[in-house]
Design a protein around this motif. Structure first.
Motif, PDB file in Angstrom:
ATOM      1  N   ARG A  27      39.871  27.281 -32.113  1.00 48.54           N
ATOM      2  CA  ARG A  27      39.477  27.597 -33.484  1.00 48.54           C
ATOM      3  C   ARG A  27      40.343  28.746 -34.020  1.00 48.54           C
ATOM      4  O   ARG A  27      40.809  28.710 -35.158  1.00 48.54           O
ATOM      5  N   GLY A  28      40.543  29.761 -33.199  1.00 51.60           N
ATOM      6  CA  GLY A  28      41.394  30.872 -33.598  1.00 51.60           C
ATOM      7  C   GLY A  28      42.815  30.438 -33.867  1.00 51.60           C
ATOM      8  O   GLY A  28      43.447  30.892 -34.836  1.00 51.60           O
ATOM      9  N   LEU A  29      43.331  29.538 -33.042  1.00 51.12           N
ATOM     10  CA  LEU A  29      44.706  29.063 -33.211  1.00 51.12           C
ATOM     11  C   LEU A  29      44.873  28.208 -34.468  1.00 51.12           C
ATOM     12  O   LEU A  29      45.986  28.064 -34.966  1.00 51.12           O
ATOM     13  N   GLU A  30      43.780  27.658 -34.982  1.00 42.32           N
ATOM     14  CA  GLU A  30      43.848  26.937 -36.250  1.00 42.32           C
ATOM     15  C   GLU A  30      44.099  27.903 -37.412  1.00 42.32           C
ATOM     16  O   GLU A  30      44.658  27.527 -38.430  1.00 42.32           O
ATOM     17  N   ILE A  31      43.681  29.145 -37.228  1.00 44.11           N
ATOM     18  CA  ILE A  31      43.833  30.165 -38.269  1.00 44.11           C
ATOM     19  C   ILE A  31      45.217  30.808 -38.188  1.00 44.11           C
ATOM     20  O   ILE A  31      45.863  31.075 -39.190  1.00 44.11           O
ATOM     21  N   GLY A  32      45.651  31.087 -36.964  1.00 45.50           N
ATOM     22  CA  GLY A  32      46.947  31.721 -36.762  1.00 45.50           C
ATOM     23  C   GLY A  32      47.267  31.786 -35.289  1.00 45.50           C
ATOM     24  O   GLY A  32      46.417  31.544 -34.439  1.00 45.50           O
ATOM     25  N   GLN A  33      48.502  32.122 -34.973  1.00 47.16           N
ATOM     26  CA  GLN A  33      48.939  32.129 -33.582  1.00 47.16           C
ATOM     27  C   GLN A  33      49.254  33.541 -33.112  1.00 47.16           C
ATOM     28  O   GLN A  33      49.790  34.346 -33.863  1.00 47.16           O
ATOM     29  N   SER A  34      48.889  33.789 -31.854  1.00 48.86           N
ATOM     30  CA  SER A  34      49.271  35.037 -31.195  1.00 48.86           C
ATOM     31  C   SER A  34      49.393  34.753 -29.707  1.00 48.86           C
ATOM     32  O   SER A  34      48.754  33.839 -29.176  1.00 48.86           O
ATOM     33  N   SER A  35      50.225  35.536 -29.027  1.00 47.51           N
ATOM     34  CA  SER A  35      50.410  35.321 -27.592  1.00 47.51           C
ATOM     35  C   SER A  35      49.106  35.557 -26.839  1.00 47.51           C
ATOM     36  O   SER A  35      48.790  34.833 -25.892  1.00 47.51           O
ATOM     37  N   SER A  36      48.321  36.539 -27.264  1.00 44.90           N
ATOM     38  CA  SER A  36      47.067  36.811 -26.555  1.00 44.90           C
ATOM     39  C   SER A  36      46.045  35.692 -26.757  1.00 44.90           C
ATOM     40  O   SER A  36      45.254  35.401 -25.865  1.00 44.90           O
ATOM     41  N   LEU A  37      46.086  35.043 -27.909  1.00 38.95           N
ATOM     42  CA  LEU A  37      45.177  33.925 -28.144  1.00 38.95           C
ATOM     43  C   LEU A  37      45.584  32.709 -27.305  1.00 38.95           C
ATOM     44  O   LEU A  37      44.729  32.020 -26.736  1.00 38.95           O
ATOM     45  N   PHE A  38      46.893  32.467 -27.185  1.00 38.10           N
ATOM     46  CA  PHE A  38      47.343  31.399 -26.290  1.00 38.10           C
ATOM     47  C   PHE A  38      46.992  31.732 -24.838  1.00 38.10           C
ATOM     48  O   PHE A  38      46.658  30.842 -24.053  1.00 38.10           O
ATOM     49  N   ASN A  39      47.039  33.009 -24.484  1.00 35.79           N
ATOM     50  CA  ASN A  39      46.656  33.413 -23.134  1.00 35.79           C
ATOM     51  C   ASN A  39      45.168  33.132 -22.895  1.00 35.79           C
ATOM     52  O   ASN A  39      44.790  32.610 -21.847  1.00 35.79           O
ATOM     53  N   ALA A  40      44.334  33.453 -23.872  1.00 37.48           N
ATOM     54  CA  ALA A  40      42.894  33.185 -23.744  1.00 37.48           C
ATOM     55  C   ALA A  40      42.643  31.684 -23.597  1.00 37.48           C
ATOM     56  O   ALA A  40      41.814  31.262 -22.768  1.00 37.48           O
ATOM     57  N   LEU A  41      43.346  30.877 -24.385  1.00 37.78           N
ATOM     58  CA  LEU A  41      43.196  29.423 -24.280  1.00 37.78           C
ATOM     59  C   LEU A  41      43.636  28.949 -22.903  1.00 37.78           C
ATOM     60  O   LEU A  41      42.941  28.164 -22.249  1.00 37.78           O
ATOM     61  N   GLY A  42      44.792  29.426 -22.446  1.00 35.66           N
ATOM     62  CA  GLY A  42      45.271  29.038 -21.123  1.00 35.66           C
ATOM     63  C   GLY A  42      44.299  29.413 -20.024  1.00 35.66           C
ATOM     64  O   GLY A  42      44.028  28.616 -19.115  1.00 35.66           O
ATOM     65  N   ASN A  43      43.736  30.596 -20.113  1.00 33.31           N
ATOM     66  CA  ASN A  43      42.765  31.031 -19.100  1.00 33.31           C
ATOM     67  C   ASN A  43      41.515  30.160 -19.113  1.00 33.31           C
ATOM     68  O   ASN A  43      40.968  29.825 -18.057  1.00 33.31           O
ATOM     69  N   ALA A  44      41.056  29.802 -20.311  1.00 34.07           N
ATOM     70  CA  ALA A  44      39.871  28.940 -20.405  1.00 34.07           C
ATOM     71  C   ALA A  44      40.172  27.552 -19.840  1.00 34.07           C
ATOM     72  O   ALA A  44      39.369  26.980 -19.092  1.00 34.07           O
ATOM     73  N   LEU A  45      41.333  27.010 -20.183  1.00 33.61           N
ATOM     74  CA  LEU A  45      41.717  25.691 -19.654  1.00 33.61           C
ATOM     75  C   LEU A  45      41.863  25.741 -18.137  1.00 33.61           C
ATOM     76  O   LEU A  45      41.398  24.837 -17.431  1.00 33.61           O
ATOM     77  N   ALA A  46      42.492  26.784 -17.624  1.00 32.82           N
ATOM     78  CA  ALA A  46      42.627  26.931 -16.170  1.00 32.82           C
ATOM     79  C   ALA A  46      41.252  27.071 -15.529  1.00 32.82           C
ATOM     80  O   ALA A  46      41.021  26.549 -14.433  1.00 32.82           O
ATOM     81  N   GLY A  47      40.348  27.740 -16.225  1.00 28.54           N
ATOM     82  CA  GLY A  47      38.988  27.920 -15.703  1.00 28.54           C
ATOM     83  C   GLY A  47      38.233  26.620 -15.525  1.00 28.54           C
ATOM     84  O   GLY A  47      37.327  26.533 -14.707  1.00 28.54           O
ATOM     85  N   ARG A  48      38.608  25.617 -16.290  1.00 31.42           N
ATOM     86  CA  ARG A  48      37.966  24.314 -16.093  1.00 31.42           C
ATOM     87  C   ARG A  48      38.849  23.360 -15.295  1.00 31.42           C
ATOM     88  O   ARG A  48      38.588  22.166 -15.219  1.00 31.42           O
ATOM     89  N   GLY A  49      39.925  23.907 -14.728  1.00 28.68           N
ATOM     90  CA  GLY A  49      40.777  23.124 -13.844  1.00 28.68           C
ATOM     91  C   GLY A  49      41.852  22.328 -14.541  1.00 28.68           C
ATOM     92  O   GLY A  49      42.539  21.523 -13.915  1.00 28.68           O
ATOM     93  N   ASP A  50      42.030  22.545 -15.828  1.00 31.05           N
ATOM     94  CA  ASP A  50      43.026  21.814 -16.602  1.00 31.05           C
ATOM     95  C   ASP A  50      44.324  22.631 -16.648  1.00 31.05           C
ATOM     96  O   ASP A  50      44.708  23.183 -17.674  1.00 31.05           O
ATOM     97  N   HIS A  51      44.996  22.687 -15.501  1.00 31.76           N
ATOM     98  CA  HIS A  51      46.167  23.548 -15.375  1.00 31.76           C
ATOM     99  C   HIS A  51      47.382  23.041 -16.135  1.00 31.76           C
ATOM    100  O   HIS A  51      48.209  23.838 -16.576  1.00 31.76           O
ATOM    101  N   LEU A  52      47.498  21.739 -16.334  1.00 33.52           N
ATOM    102  CA  LEU A  52      48.626  21.213 -17.092  1.00 33.52           C
ATOM    103  C   LEU A  52      48.560  21.698 -18.541  1.00 33.52           C
ATOM    104  O   LEU A  52      49.555  22.182 -19.099  1.00 33.52           O
ATOM    105  N   ASP A  53      47.383  21.601 -19.160  1.00 31.83           N
ATOM    106  CA  ASP A  53      47.239  22.108 -20.522  1.00 31.83           C
ATOM    107  C   ASP A  53      47.288  23.629 -20.555  1.00 31.83           C
ATOM    108  O   ASP A  53      47.745  24.213 -21.539  1.00 31.83           O
ATOM    109  N   ALA A  54      46.849  24.277 -19.486  1.00 32.66           N
ATOM    110  CA  ALA A  54      46.957  25.738 -19.412  1.00 32.66           C
ATOM    111  C   ALA A  54      48.424  26.144 -19.434  1.00 32.66           C
ATOM    112  O   ALA A  54      48.808  27.079 -20.153  1.00 32.66           O
ATOM    113  N   VAL A  55      49.260  25.424 -18.678  1.00 33.09           N
ATOM    114  CA  VAL A  55      50.697  25.703 -18.678  1.00 33.09           C
ATOM    115  C   VAL A  55      51.252  25.570 -20.099  1.00 33.09           C
ATOM    116  O   VAL A  55      52.013  26.422 -20.564  1.00 33.09           O
TER     117      VAL A  55
END
Length: 125
Positions: A27-55
């Protein structure tokens, strides 16, 4: 204000609400992009085991901020989870170059991981 989405995503992830963490970061990335927001998304995706999308998320963040250490470190960890030791080693080496003499505990951990990966003992510990 974008960082609010990243912080909320992190709080959801830490609380075990992984799907909410992913949705909030997106939702945040729909508003704008930042490296920390992509990091949060990657961490959440990795947390559910979706490492390809986390990458993909970490790489998108690095496209905005190529020197962001946390993104590089998290990218290396996801490479490990995807059984891509060569990519993990190269990425950890980038982190080490940028760390210099900062954060000796983190530096020591990364050096051990590189050694383990080079010896074929890449399972996370």
């Amino acid at each position: 204000p974008l960082e609010v989405y990243g912080n909320l995503s992190t709080a959801y992830r830490r609380g075990g609400a992984i799907d909410q963490a992913v949705a909030t970061a997106r939702r945040g990335l729909e508003i704008g992009q930042s490296s920390s927001l992509f990091n949060a998304l990657g961490n959440a995706l990795a947390g559910r085991g979706d490492h390809l999308d986390a990458v993909r998320a970490y790489e998108a963040g690095l496209a905005l901020d190529p020197d962001q250490l946390q993104l590089l470190f998290n990218l290396a960890r996801s490479y490990e989870s995807l059984n891509r030791p060569g990519d993990a080693i190269l990425t950890y080496q980038k982190v080490l170059r940028q760390l210099g003499e900062q954060l000796p505990d983190r530096k020591s951990f990364i050096e051990r991981r590189i050694t383990q990966l080079e010896m074929g003992r890449g399972s996370r510990q």
